[in-house]
Design an enzyme around this catalytic site. Structure first.
Site, mmCIF file in Angstrom:
data_model
loop_
_atom_site.group_PDB
_atom_site.id
_atom_site.type_symbol
_atom_site.label_atom_id
_atom_site.label_comp_id
_atom_site.label_asym_id
_atom_site.label_seq_id
_atom_site.Cartn_x
_atom_site.Cartn_y
_atom_site.Cartn_z
ATOM 1 N N HIS A 1 1.040 -1.591 -0.119
ATOM 2 C CA HIS A 1 -0.349 -0.133 0.063
ATOM 3 C C HIS A 1 0.965 1.179 0.315
ATOM 4 C CE1 HIS A 1 -3.423 -2.178 1.055
ATOM 5 N NE2 HIS A 1 -3.031 -2.956 1.992
HETATM 6 O O1 RIB Z 1 -5.094 0.232 4.685
HETATM 7 C C1 RIB Z 1 -3.874 0.574 4.785
HETATM 8 C C2 RIB Z 1 -3.395 1.081 4.963
HETATM 9 O O2 RIB Z 1 -3.668 1.016 6.868
HETATM 10 C C3 RIB Z 1 -1.356 1.270 5.118
HETATM 11 O O3 RIB Z 1 -0.712 2.499 4.804
HETATM 12 C C4 RIB Z 1 -0.882 0.376 6.239
HETATM 13 O O4 RIB Z 1 0.494 0.543 6.580
HETATM 14 C C5 RIB Z 1 -2.217 0.994 7.142
HETATM 15 O O5 RIB Z 1 -1.895 1.700 7.447
#
Ligand code: RIB
Ligand code: CA
Length: 308
Positions: free
Chosen positions: A237
């Protein structure tokens, strides 16, 4: 071309940790700021310090908000473990945070430098507080490149992604502040960029302390996704928010008006993108819709392997 200047706001977190290593290779990281999110603030700050010490990065870490603006603090131990960075044995951390004033750091750094990108990859509490306390910085920044939201299914609820859901009021401030550019790497995008056994094996084959540590982070992260989804592939992500600044050529974006639901029972934290044909809502966001995953993964593995 000079490396983009960024402030990296994070809640390490396995993918945040990889994004720190990637950002340090391709950006001038003026500061790392931490926020309560995947784990409580003390741990996300420790985890950011751990990554900087392990990778021998000379980047100041400033601790920020230990809770959201209005809603109760929530964390993500299912994905990241109790420490926020479960998996590898934790090395000792000798470094300390440069301050407990991440918001002041964001404000003063933006006032002192031109063309700074804010790259938040956790709940947007610090950025929202900085915009509220110093509205002058909104037009000074180059833009915000955030990991958060989704045009489509969420993760923490059917409609919301964790970072936005965890502090929806902060997210609404950031999306509607009027920044020159807001790039959104939502789940619809980040789920296109997954690491798996191939990437873990490449890190182990390369060898070195940092690649081995990240391979163990991947093992933990992958095991969680395999348990929850049945598939041994885990989305990177947060690195997407870094790549959206350093390699926008790997992305396709669509301009949309995006606002955030702050109160809905079923929809709290939903990023609502106006996709109506012919809408008269003026766009405030570049929504990332596609990424060329193969070169992006190569950049991530290459960045991690560039450390000892
Ligand atoms: O939903 C994914 C996000 O939430 C990413 O930034 C992960 O690190 C969590 O913070
Ligand atoms: Ca994160």
């Amino acid at each position: 071309m000079a490396a983009p200047k960024i402030i990296f706001d994070c809640d390490p977190g396995h993918d945040d940790a990889v994004a720190i290593l990637l950002a340090a290779q391709h950006c001038e990281v003026l500061a790392i700021t931490t926020v309560s999110g995947n784990a409580p603030l003390a741990l996300t700050t420790q985890n950011a310090l751990l990554m900087c010490e392990l990778a021998e990065l000379d980047i100041p870490v400033h601790a920020g908000a230990d809770r959201p603006l209005l809603v109760r603090a929530a964390h993500a131990p299912r994905a990241h473990g109790a420490t926020g960075l479960d998996g590898p044995p934790r090395p000792e951390v000798h470094r300390s945070e440069a301050s407990n004033d991440a918001v002041g750091c964001i404000i003063e750094t933006v006032r002192g430098h031109d063309d700074v990108w804010l790259v938040p990859v956790g709940p947007l509490t610090n950025v929202a507080l900085a915009f509220r306390q110093a509205p002058d910085i909104v037009e000074r920044i180059a833009g915000v490149s955030l990991m958060g939201g989704a045009v489509g299914p969420g993760n923490v609820t059917p409609t919301a992604e964790f970072n936005i859901w965890a502090d929806p009021h902060a997210a609404q401030i950031v999306f509607t502040a009027g920044a020159p550019v807001v790039r959104m790497a939502g789940l619809n995008l980040t789920r296109q960029l997954c690491v798996g056994a191939t990437e873990s094996a490449a890190l182990r084959a390369h060898g070195g302390t940092v690649p081995a540590f990240v391979a163990e982070l991947f093992d933990f992260y992958l095991a969680g996704y395999r348990r929850r989804t049945g598939v041994a592939a885990a989305p990177m992500h947060d690195p997407c928010a870094v790549l959206a600044v350093t390699r926008p050529d790997l992305f396709a974006f669509t301009a949309r008006h995006v606002d955030v639901e702050t109160d809905g029972t079923l929809t709290r934290g939903m990023t609502v993108a106006d996709e109506r044909p012919g809408t008269d809502a003026s766009p405030n966001c570049e929504v990332a819709v596609r990424i060329d995953a193969s070169p992006a993964l190569e950049l991530i593995v290459e960045a991690v392997c560039s450390y000892r």
